[in-house]
Design a protein around this motif. Structure first.
Motif, PDB file in Angstrom:
ATOM      1  N   GLY A  11       0.816  -1.214   0.000  1.00 46.08           N
ATOM      2  CA  GLY A  11       0.000   0.000   0.000  1.00 46.08           C
ATOM      3  C   GLY A  11       0.846   1.259   0.000  1.00 46.08           C
ATOM      4  N   THR A  12       1.929   1.253   0.774  1.00 45.67           N
ATOM      5  CA  THR A  12       2.811   2.408   0.804  1.00 45.67           C
ATOM      6  C   THR A  12       3.477   2.622  -0.545  1.00 45.67           C
ATOM      7  OG1 THR A  12       3.214   2.056   3.149  1.00 45.67           O
ATOM      8  CG2 THR A  12       4.780   3.442   1.986  1.00 45.67           C
ATOM      9  N   ALA A  13       3.935   1.548  -1.172  1.00 40.64           N
ATOM     10  CA  ALA A  13       4.581   1.659  -2.480  1.00 40.64           C
ATOM     11  C   ALA A  13       3.598   2.167  -3.535  1.00 40.64           C
ATOM     12  CB  ALA A  13       5.161   0.317  -2.896  1.00 40.64           C
ATOM     13  N   VAL A  14       2.385   1.668  -3.530  1.00 43.37           N
ATOM     14  CA  VAL A  14       1.380   2.114  -4.501  1.00 43.37           C
ATOM     15  C   VAL A  14       1.050   3.590  -4.279  1.00 43.37           C
ATOM     16  CG1 VAL A  14      -1.050   1.858  -5.151  1.00 43.37           C
ATOM     17  CG2 VAL A  14       0.399  -0.152  -4.936  1.00 43.37           C
ATOM     18  N   THR A  15       0.942   4.004  -3.029  1.00 41.21           N
ATOM     19  CA  THR A  15       0.653   5.405  -2.729  1.00 41.21           C
ATOM     20  C   THR A  15       1.775   6.315  -3.219  1.00 41.21           C
ATOM     21  OG1 THR A  15      -0.622   4.759  -0.792  1.00 41.21           O
ATOM     22  CG2 THR A  15       0.155   7.029  -0.873  1.00 41.21           C
ATOM     23  N   LYS A  16       3.009   5.912  -2.999  1.00 37.05           N
ATOM     24  CA  LYS A  16       4.142   6.747  -3.397  1.00 37.05           C
ATOM     25  C   LYS A  16       4.320   6.778  -4.909  1.00 37.05           C
ATOM     26  CE  LYS A  16       6.456   6.754   0.929  1.00 37.05           C
ATOM     27  NZ  LYS A  16       6.226   8.116   1.304  1.00 37.05           N
ATOM     28  N   ILE A  17       4.021   5.682  -5.583  1.00 37.18           N
ATOM     29  CA  ILE A  17       4.151   5.656  -7.040  1.00 37.18           C
ATOM     30  C   ILE A  17       3.050   6.489  -7.698  1.00 37.18           C
ATOM     31  CG2 ILE A  17       3.928   4.152  -9.054  1.00 37.18           C
ATOM     32  CD1 ILE A  17       5.453   2.040  -7.473  1.00 37.18           C
ATOM     33  N   ASN A  18       1.853   6.466  -7.152  1.00 34.17           N
ATOM     34  CA  ASN A  18       0.721   7.178  -7.741  1.00 34.17           C
ATOM     35  C   ASN A  18       0.613   8.635  -7.302  1.00 34.17           C
ATOM     36  OD1 ASN A  18      -0.142   4.974  -9.227  1.00 34.17           O
ATOM     37  ND2 ASN A  18      -1.322   4.173  -7.503  1.00 34.17           N
ATOM     38  N   LEU A  19       1.569   9.118  -6.533  1.00 31.63           N
ATOM     39  CA  LEU A  19       1.528  10.495  -6.068  1.00 31.63           C
ATOM     40  C   LEU A  19       1.832  11.449  -7.222  1.00 31.63           C
ATOM     41  CD1 LEU A  19       1.160  12.011  -3.382  1.00 31.63           C
ATOM     42  CD2 LEU A  19       3.626  11.952  -3.132  1.00 31.63           C
ATOM     43  N   ASP A  20       1.096  12.530  -7.287  1.00 36.68           N
ATOM     44  CA  ASP A  20       1.308  13.542  -8.320  1.00 36.68           C
ATOM     45  C   ASP A  20       2.718  14.130  -8.172  1.00 36.68           C
ATOM     46  OD1 ASP A  20       0.034  16.804  -9.030  1.00 36.68           O
ATOM     47  OD2 ASP A  20       0.502  15.211 -10.440  1.00 36.68           O
ATOM     48  N   PRO A  21       3.471  14.262  -9.254  1.00 37.11           N
ATOM     49  CA  PRO A  21       4.850  14.759  -9.137  1.00 37.11           C
ATOM     50  C   PRO A  21       4.966  16.154  -8.527  1.00 37.11           C
ATOM     51  CG  PRO A  21       4.509  13.787 -11.292  1.00 37.11           C
ATOM     52  CD  PRO A  21       3.177  13.818 -10.618  1.00 37.11           C
ATOM     53  N   ASP A  22       4.002  17.017  -8.807  1.00 37.89           N
ATOM     54  CA  ASP A  22       4.046  18.360  -8.208  1.00 37.89           C
ATOM     55  C   ASP A  22       3.892  18.288  -6.693  1.00 37.89           C
ATOM     56  OD1 ASP A  22       4.287  19.361 -10.751  1.00 37.89           O
ATOM     57  OD2 ASP A  22       2.134  19.769 -10.957  1.00 37.89           O
ATOM     58  N   VAL A  23       2.980  17.451  -6.227  1.00 41.33           N
ATOM     59  CA  VAL A  23       2.762  17.291  -4.797  1.00 41.33           C
ATOM     60  C   VAL A  23       3.997  16.674  -4.139  1.00 41.33           C
ATOM     61  CG1 VAL A  23       1.357  16.100  -3.068  1.00 41.33           C
ATOM     62  CG2 VAL A  23       0.276  17.110  -5.065  1.00 41.33           C
ATOM     63  N   ALA A  24       4.580  15.677  -4.785  1.00 44.74           N
ATOM     64  CA  ALA A  24       5.785  15.054  -4.229  1.00 44.74           C
ATOM     65  C   ALA A  24       6.927  16.054  -4.148  1.00 44.74           C
ATOM     66  CB  ALA A  24       6.179  13.856  -5.084  1.00 44.74           C
ATOM     67  N   ILE A  71      15.148   9.009   0.613  1.00 47.56           N
ATOM     68  CA  ILE A  71      15.880   7.812   1.024  1.00 47.56           C
ATOM     69  C   ILE A  71      14.896   6.718   1.450  1.00 47.56           C
ATOM     70  CG2 ILE A  71      17.659   6.920   2.555  1.00 47.56           C
ATOM     71  CD1 ILE A  71      18.572   9.067   0.499  1.00 47.56           C
ATOM     72  N   ALA A  72      13.855   7.090   2.170  1.00 48.13           N
ATOM     73  CA  ALA A  72      12.843   6.102   2.556  1.00 48.13           C
ATOM     74  C   ALA A  72      12.083   5.596   1.335  1.00 48.13           C
ATOM     75  CB  ALA A  72      11.875   6.717   3.559  1.00 48.13           C
ATOM     76  N   ASN A  73      11.830   6.484   0.372  1.00 48.87           N
ATOM     77  CA  ASN A  73      11.142   6.055  -0.853  1.00 48.87           C
ATOM     78  C   ASN A  73      11.990   5.076  -1.653  1.00 48.87           C
ATOM     79  OD1 ASN A  73       9.060   7.693  -0.139  1.00 48.87           O
ATOM     80  ND2 ASN A  73       9.459   9.250  -1.676  1.00 48.87           N
ATOM     81  N   MET A  74      13.321   5.235  -1.596  1.00 48.38           N
ATOM     82  CA  MET A  74      14.190   4.295  -2.299  1.00 48.38           C
ATOM     83  C   MET A  74      14.147   2.909  -1.668  1.00 48.38           C
ATOM     84  SD  MET A  74      17.550   6.332  -3.597  1.00 48.38           S
ATOM     85  CE  MET A  74      18.026   7.096  -2.074  1.00 48.38           C
ATOM     86  N   ALA A  75      13.606   2.788  -0.466  1.00 46.47           N
ATOM     87  CA  ALA A  75      13.428   1.480   0.157  1.00 46.47           C
ATOM     88  C   ALA A  75      12.011   0.951  -0.065  1.00 46.47           C
ATOM     89  CB  ALA A  75      13.727   1.557   1.646  1.00 46.47           C
ATOM     90  N   TYR A  76      10.995   1.825   0.119  1.00 42.19           N
ATOM     91  CA  TYR A  76       9.609   1.370   0.022  1.00 42.19           C
ATOM     92  C   TYR A  76       9.208   0.945  -1.388  1.00 42.19           C
ATOM     93  CZ  TYR A  76       8.105   2.540   4.725  1.00 42.19           C
ATOM     94  OH  TYR A  76       7.943   2.571   6.068  1.00 42.19           O
ATOM     95  N   VAL A  77       9.592   1.708  -2.378  1.00 40.02           N
ATOM     96  CA  VAL A  77       9.148   1.415  -3.746  1.00 40.02           C
ATOM     97  C   VAL A  77       9.734   0.091  -4.257  1.00 40.02           C
ATOM     98  CG1 VAL A  77       9.155   2.232  -6.124  1.00 40.02           C
ATOM     99  CG2 VAL A  77       8.608   3.801  -4.271  1.00 40.02           C
ATOM    100  N   PRO A  78      11.034  -0.183  -4.130  1.00 41.08           N
ATOM    101  CA  PRO A  78      11.527  -1.495  -4.564  1.00 41.08           C
ATOM    102  C   PRO A  78      10.965  -2.651  -3.739  1.00 41.08           C
ATOM    103  CG  PRO A  78      13.347   0.023  -4.443  1.00 41.08           C
ATOM    104  CD  PRO A  78      12.161   0.715  -3.837  1.00 41.08           C
ATOM    105  N   LEU A  79      10.752  -2.436  -2.442  1.00 37.65           N
ATOM    106  CA  LEU A  79      10.135  -3.500  -1.632  1.00 37.65           C
ATOM    107  C   LEU A  79       8.729  -3.793  -2.109  1.00 37.65           C
ATOM    108  CD1 LEU A  79      11.172  -2.810   2.065  1.00 37.65           C
ATOM    109  CD2 LEU A  79      11.602  -4.848   0.731  1.00 37.65           C
ATOM    110  N   GLY A  80       7.969  -2.752  -2.406  1.00 35.97           N
ATOM    111  CA  GLY A  80       6.617  -2.952  -2.922  1.00 35.97           C
ATOM    112  C   GLY A  80       6.617  -3.655  -4.272  1.00 35.97           C
TER     113      GLY A  80
END
Length: 84
Positions: A11-24, A71-80
């Motif tokens: 769920g965390t990986a999907v949320t981070k991948i689907n986040l709008d680039p401007d918001v991120a 740095i946290a996103n570099m862990a969550y997205v590959p794990l997801g």
């Protein structure tokens, strides 16, 4: 046995991948400002208790608001992706 953790990582990986680039981008700027504030306050205190007290609030705000941390996103997205 691993189900609550597995669905959280997915769920965390999907949320981070689907986040709008401007918001991120805006969230990452705000996160960087809090990290810099934390470092500045920590270095300006003279003793260890003062450093801990000064750094506590920016870390609390960073964790509570859910800003983007690259740095946290570099862990969550590959794990997801691995467990997805």
């Amino acid at each position: 046995k691993t189900e609550p953790w597995l669905s959280y990582v997915r769920g965390t990986a999907v949320t981070k991948i689907n986040l709008d680039p401007d918001v991120a981008f805006i969230r990452s700027i705000a996160a960087n400002a809090l990290v810099c504030t934390c470092l500045m306050l920590g270095q300006s205190a003279r003793d260890m208790l003062g450093k801990l007290a000064a750094m506590w609030f920016p870390i609390l705000v960073f964790a509570a608001t859910g800003f983007e941390h690259s740095i946290a996103n570099m862990a969550y997205v590959p794990l997801g992706l691995m467990y997805g």
